[in-house]
Design an enzyme around this catalytic site. Structure first.
Site: not given
Length: 460
Positions: A150, A210, A262
């Site tokens: 995701e 990320n 995250c």
């Protein structure tokens, strides 16, 4: 398509509701029966713009339902998505115990030809491991395991899912790939890029993306430090950098560092994965250290602005969530800065549009207010830690009148320095020079400014 979502937390609930929006029948499963009961009543346990409307609409139509019985929910599923927690271990790597437990739980009821889709953020090799776990329980079962990471940002997750930059499908067999392509067929019709690759590549893509975005944040904060010393303006510098199409403007806003569920966890896991494979990720290792240190430096900056008046000073903190448009306080700057200010003897009054309740369960000896101006009443210094639009729209004149002191520490650069100075406030921002006429503005600010300055010199 019949889809079962294991985990009705932030990722599972958002993904399940959005898959229902794409036309699928979704059952979201959670072991927390209280959460399931809330969701059945249409009550959303998290704040995410647009999510409540999706859940209500598809709950009413029957396309989205909730259950605490994983075995019953799995029996007729074409795909079972795993969206359970992956907390950090002490060494920075990921604790996969919840993912493994979920795999063992669904294994007993998986129908033949079902595809298990890993939505949780997991390190490379996890899909291969989960296949072994399920096969151990059901040796004769014909099934597939796929990776579908995701890319949801808290505060804009619904839009991120329904209007994605790309969809990444990791699969090591044709069946899994075909099923996921069918699930995401509406996106293909809209020409959204769909990248089909191996499970290992998909797992690496999530962490690498990320880590790179977090590096952009760390970089611009370092640039902000340089601007403060060299007389530059990080806003203009970031604009000039971002206009380069190779770089882009996103994630180039200087501030108190990255937080949330995250980036902190994923950068630590990315670094731990590098160490595990004997390929240290030196840039990310340095980033992790500098991000943690940044909050401490900002707390020191607040205390330096207060000077000898710090002990006994009243500080108003505007913003507790790690970013705007969410109630998530995980690894937020407030959780580091507020305790450091308290250790120095400051009294804290705080306000956040959505995160007061969450923060109240963690931060001790803090007064919480719904109204930011009420939090600022009698404050010697006001500090902004979250970029809520409601704060940007604050009447600075009323803020100045409410305060006892005259210092506004804006660590999100919400206002123009000259605008703040016009209201008789001493302005501290990040990566920008103080306005040249700040002292003059304070001097001519009238009786209120004089009274605030006197009060700051002698806090009660």
């Amino acid at each position: 398509m019949n889809i079962t979502m294991i985990g009705a937390g932030y990722v599972g609930l958002t993904t399940g509701a959005c898959l229902a929006e794409l036309g699928h029948r979704v059952i979201c499963v959670d072991q927390d029966e209280r959460r399931v009961a809330m969701l059945k009543r249409g009550e959303i346990p998290i704040y995410e713009p647009g999510l409540e409307e999706l859940v209500a609409g598809h709950g009413a139509s029957g396309a989205l339902s909730f259950s605490a019985d994983s075995e019953a929910a799995v029996r007729n599923a074409d795909a079972v998505f795993l969206a359970v927690g992956t907390p950090s271990r002490r060494d920075g790597d990921v604790d996969l115990s919840f993912v493994e437990a979920a795999a063992r739980q669904i294994a007993v009821a998986l129908p033949p030809n079902c595809v298990v889709v890993v939505k949780s953020t997991v390190p490379v090799g996890t899909c291969r491991f989960l296949r072994e776990v399920i096969a151990e329980a059901r040796a004769a079962l014909d099934f597939s395991v796929a990776s579908n990471p995701e890319f949801l940002r808290e505060g804009s997750a619904v839009g991120d899912f329904l209007k994605p930059d790309r969809v990444v499908i990791g699969s090591d067999d044709a069946r899994a790939r075909a099923l996921l392509e069918k699930i995401y067929a509406p996106f293909k019709a809209r020409e959204v890029p769909i990248l089909c690759t191996t499970n290992s590549n998909a797992e690496l893509i999530k962490y690498s993306a990320n880590a790179f975005l977090a590096l952009k944040i760390g970089f611009i904060n370092d640039v902000a430090n340089l601007c403060e010393q060299a007389g530059g303006d990080v806003g203009t510098v970031a604009l000039g950098i971002g206009l380069d199409k190779r770089i882009g403007s996103s994630f180039l806003a200087a501030g108190p560092g990255f937080g949330g569920s995250c980036f902190p966890k994923d950068t630590r896991t990315f670094a731990a994965t590098g160490r595990r494979f004997g390929t240290p990720q030196s840039l990310v290792e340095t980033l992790i250290e500098s991000n943690e240190a940044r909050r401490r430096r900002l707390a020191e900056r607040i205390l330096a602005a207060l000077g000898p008046r710090a002990r006994g000073a009243r500080v108003a903190v505007l913003g507790l969530a790690f970013k705007a448009d969410t109630d998530d306080i995980r690894e937020a700057a407030s959780l580091t800065i507020i305790p450091l200010l308290q250790e120095a003897g400051c009294t804290i009054r705080a306000s956040d549009p959505k995160a007061n309740d969450a923060a109240a369960g963690i931060l001790k000896d803090v007064q919480f207010f719904a109204d930011p101006l009420e939090a600022a009443k009698g404050a010697d210094l006001v500090v902004v830690l979250t970029e809520w639009e409601a704060f940007r729209r604050l009447d600075l004149g009323r803020l100045a009148q409410a305060m006892r002191g005259d210092t506004l520490a804006d660590f999100r650069n919400l206002w123009r320095p000259q605008t703040v100075a016009q209201h008789g406030l001493r302005y501290l921002s990040v990566g920008r020079p103080a306005p040249a006429d700040t002292a003059k503005s304070r001097k001519v600010g009238g009786k209120a400014a004089t009274e605030r300055a006197a009060a700051v010199r002698s806090p009660v």
